[in-house]
Each structure stands twice: as structure tokens, then as C-alpha cells.
Enzyme design. Structure first.
Site, mmCIF file in Angstrom:
data_model
loop_
_atom_site.group_PDB
_atom_site.id
_atom_site.type_symbol
_atom_site.label_atom_id
_atom_site.label_comp_id
_atom_site.label_asym_id
_atom_site.label_seq_id
_atom_site.Cartn_x
_atom_site.Cartn_y
_atom_site.Cartn_z
ATOM 1 N N ALA A 63 0.850 -1.187 0.000
ATOM 2 C CA ALA A 63 0.000 0.000 0.000
ATOM 3 C C ALA A 63 0.888 1.240 0.000
ATOM 4 O O ALA A 63 2.112 1.160 0.155
ATOM 5 C CB ALA A 63 -0.904 -0.002 1.228
ATOM 6 N N ASP A 65 1.298 3.364 2.222
ATOM 7 C CA ASP A 65 1.983 3.554 3.510
ATOM 8 C C ASP A 65 3.053 2.505 3.768
ATOM 9 O O ASP A 65 3.669 2.474 4.832
ATOM 10 C CB ASP A 65 0.975 3.562 4.660
ATOM 11 C CG ASP A 65 0.241 2.227 4.808
ATOM 12 O OD1 ASP A 65 0.489 1.296 4.013
ATOM 13 O OD2 ASP A 65 -0.595 2.124 5.740
ATOM 14 N N GLY A 66 3.266 1.608 2.793
ATOM 15 C CA GLY A 66 4.295 0.586 2.927
ATOM 16 C C GLY A 66 3.822 -0.737 3.471
ATOM 17 O O GLY A 66 4.564 -1.725 3.460
ATOM 18 N N SER A 67 2.591 -0.802 3.942
ATOM 19 C CA SER A 67 2.079 -2.065 4.483
ATOM 20 C C SER A 67 1.839 -3.067 3.358
ATOM 21 O O SER A 67 1.545 -2.708 2.218
ATOM 22 C CB SER A 67 0.790 -1.827 5.257
ATOM 23 O OG SER A 67 -0.208 -1.270 4.421
ATOM 24 N N ALA A 68 1.973 -4.339 3.684
ATOM 25 C CA ALA A 68 1.833 -5.399 2.683
ATOM 26 C C ALA A 68 0.371 -5.600 2.301
ATOM 27 O O ALA A 68 -0.509 -5.666 3.161
ATOM 28 C CB ALA A 68 2.412 -6.697 3.219
#
Length: 402
Positions: A63, A65-68
């Protein structure tokens, strides 16, 4: 890209499976053979071959925001869940969460030419990539469907096996309806702040577990019924609880400023001994069980010191809480042991800490006993639910019986 020096994909794959076997997974011969046959590196082309066969999750989409958002799961977890699923030749299988297509390829190997595999994902980018990888690796027979996974795939039901490869907070009606009587559902199910891969057997009006394993997964989109909030002014300590629990964040704001009361259980563990079973047991015995997570600054300052800062069980009632912790003991030789306990704060902190320690002691009396998780559709009225602490979700309710 998929490059490495000196070691072939075949050798790395063999080593990966050997390591999986050494830690107790891929116990079923068919699962072991499937993992030796399917080339995982071809499903994660952006990773090196070494990364493809390491015991790590390979993130394939993030995403902003860097989340998987999507990944190839850790190989030991893949093997563990396939053992739980116990696929038989000729089975019809539904997979929720297409990922890279690797797991669907393994399922196709397990069910054989007389079976059928359908994999579903809500993200069209994910399904396009999974479709391409399955075609390129020789699995054109796998059906890939772009759809909200909570709807399943009724057009190919009923299924002998359903496996969910994304974190789920609930068991939607489609999964119940599309699973054949006596069929198996393996799902990373989240309740009271922890996630377990639960293997359910469809038994008339209920799903009853026969295997429960600790795990962690990317959460399923649109199914989150977990709530969270900070309980300190600096936002360093976060509480996570389920929608059916009554947590008053305002009342808890001053709890961490109250004096600490430590209660020690007398139960000890060694460095390599797991103690996650305490949390699992608590979910069935203590309705106020939730998760506490703290930032390093909170630990360093002594504000809040749970056993595992990112995720530890806690009991919360009104303006008080107690959380799971441990202390190092003096040791002789090479063995270091720790004593398990709880820290309570707030007017009822001592009582909550004592109750948490009671659960530690109960776990210690039968460490290898795994609670039975039974799921019912919401609205079901049976004696088993009246006699237990029920975890209520939108579509299902759980009874956790030790």
C-alpha cells in the site's frame, strides 16, 4: 530479478523443504512432494532465487503507507496449513486469496487431475499476475476468479476443502454454505488480538477445530472488526480489542500513571519454550482479553513493559488493566529461564493481574492441551454457547473450550 550465484533453484528448493521437514511441517508425504515439485521462484520473479527459497514472506504488493497488500507466505506456514487441510486426490478446493498463485499450484498438485482448484482474490492486479504465473508453470486448469473472497465461488461449489490465505476476522455465510458436509476449512482466524490457523471440520450446524496453530497474515480487505486506541497521552501504548467487547478508552487514560502491581505465577519457561498458549487459553476463559502493543520508548522509560512489546495479551475492565510479562531468573550453566507473570494498574489492577496469573498456571498444568474452537453461525442457540465465554462476530460466534 531471479538471479543467484553458485546454487541452483533445484538445490535451494530441496534445502527449503528439508528445513521445513526438520521443524515439523510438511508431515504429509503428498505435501512434501508437492513442495519439492513446484518451482516457487517462478511465482516471485521480482525476488532473487535465494529469497524465493528462504523461510520468509516475499511481499509482492504494498500500500502507499508501505504495508503489505499481497505476498507469498512463509514456506513453513504454507506447509503447516497444507498439512492442516489434508487434501485428498479428487478434492474440489476453494482458495481465498490468490497471492502469487504458488499455493494454488501446490493445491493442484495435491488434488491431481481428477480434482479442481478455484482461487479467488478481490484485487484484479493480483489475479492477473497469479493467472500468468500459473499458466507459465503448467497449471492452466486452476480457475482464477476476481471477486470479494467473502463471497467464495458458488459456481464451483460444494468444496471438499476451503483454505483462506489472508487474515480473517469472521466466517462469512458463503464459506459455510459452499463447504461440503464433512469438509475442511483452514483459516487464519483473528480474535482477541491474536491470529491462529484453525483447521475446522464441517459438522452439521457447526465447525469444530482439530488443529490450531499460531500464525500471522495480511488482513482480508473489508472484514476488520478489530478496534484500537491509545491509552497514554503520547500515543506510545495501543490497545486492540474486538467489536463485541466493551472497552472505555477515556476511562483507561490514567491507568498507566497509577502504581504498578506485579504478580508472579511461579511458572517458568526456557529460552526456546513457547508460551503463546497462555493467550489462546485466555480467549476462552477471560472475556476481557485483548492485545496491548507498545513503542520502544514506552519500554525504555518503564511506562509499559509487556513480555513482547508489539503483541502481548492483556485484561481490561473499566479503568484498570493487567498485561502479560516476564522476568529473567538467575541461572546455572547454559540454561536461562524466565518467570511468567502480570503487571496490573488502576483500581482493579491487582485483581486483574491475579486472574491473568491464574490463566498462566492453568496453562502450565497442561501445556500441550490445545483448546477446541467451535464456530456457530450467529443466532445459534446451543448449550455449549450458554456454558462458555462466547466471542461474537457479525456472521459467527466462537466457543473456545480448554
Amino acid at each position: 530479478m531471479n538471479t543467484t550465484t553458485g546454487t541452483s533453484p533445484e538445490a535451494l528448493r530441496a534445502s527449503m523443504v528439508d528445513n521445513i521437514r526438520n521443524v515439523g511441517h510438511a508431515r504429509l508425504n503428498a505435501v512434501e512432494q508437492a513442495m519439492r515439485d513446484v518451482p516457487r521462484h517462478r511465482f516471485v520473479p521480482a525476488a532473487t532465487v535465494t529469497e524465493a527459497y528462504a523461510n520468509i514472506a516475499v511481499i509482492t504488493k504494498r500500500a502507499s503507507d508501505g504495508s503489505a497488500l499481497s505476498c507469498a507466505s512463509v514456506p513453513t506456514v504454507v506447509a503447516m496449513m497444507l498439512d492442516q487441510l489434508d487434501v485428498q486426490p479428487g478434492n474440489r478446493i476453494l482458495e481465498i486469496g490468490a497471492g502469487t498463485g504458488y499455493n494454488a499450484a501446490l493445491l493442484s498438485q495435491l488434488t491431481g487431475p481428477s480434482g479442481h482448484v478455484t482461487t479467488v482474490d478481490i484485487d484484479p492486479e493480483v489475479t492477473v499476475q497469479a493467472r500468468a504465473a500459473l499458466d507459465e508453470t503448467g497449471y492452466p486448469e486452476v480457475e482464477v476468479v476476481t471477486r470479494d473472497g467473502s463471497l467464495g465461488a458458488e459456481e464451483h461449489a460444494p468444496y471438499d476443502r476451503i483454505i483462506v490465505t489472508v487474515g480473517a476476522f469472521d466466517l462469512p455465510p458463503a464459506w459455510w454454505n459452499q463447504l461440503a458436509p464433512g469438509g475442511r476449512l483452514v483459516v487464519p482466524l483473528r480474535w482477541r488480538g491474536q491470529t491462529r490457523s484453525v483447521a475446522f471440520v464441517h459438522d452439521r450446524d457447526r465447525l469444530r477445530s482439530d488443529s490450531v496453530q499460531l500464525c500471522g497474515f495480511v488482513p482480508m480487505i473489508g472484514q476488520d472488526n478489530e478496534q484500537s486506541g491509545h491509552i497514554d497521552p503520547d500515543g506510545l501504548v495501543t490497545l486492540y480489542w474486538d467489536a463485541d467487547q466493551n472497552v472505555n478508552l477515556d476511562a483507561l487514560q490514567g491507568a498507566l500513571s497509577k502504581p504498578k502491581t506485579a504478580v508472579w505465577s511461579g511458572v517458568t519457561v526456557g529460552n526456546t519454550e513457547p508460551f503463546d498458549g497462555v493467550w489462546l487459553r485466555m480467549t476462552g476463559a477471560e472475556p476481557s482479553t485483548c492485545r496491548i502493543a507498545v513503542e520502544p520508548a514506552a519500554v525504555d522509560s518503564g511506562l509499559c513493559t509487556p513480555a513482547i512489546p508489539s503483541r502481548s495479551p492483556a485484561l481490561v475492565e473499566d479503568d484498570s488493566l493487567a498485561y502479560f510479562t516476564y522476568r529473567r531468573l538467575e541461572h546455572e550453566g547454559n540454561e536461562r529461564r524466565s518467570e511468567l507473570g502480570a503487571i496490573g494498574q488502576g483500581p482493579s489492577g491487582l485483581q486483574l493481574a491475579q486472574r491473568l496469573c491464574d490463566q498462566i498456571s492453568a496453562w502450565d498444568d497442561a501445556r500441550t492441551n490445545i483448546p477446541i474452537i467451535t464456530a456457530y453461525r450467529t443466532g445459534t442457540t446451543v448449550s455449549e454457547l450458554r456454558e462458555s465465554n462466547v466471542i461474537e462476530k457479525r456472521f459467527s460466534c466462537l466457543a473456545v473450550i480448554s
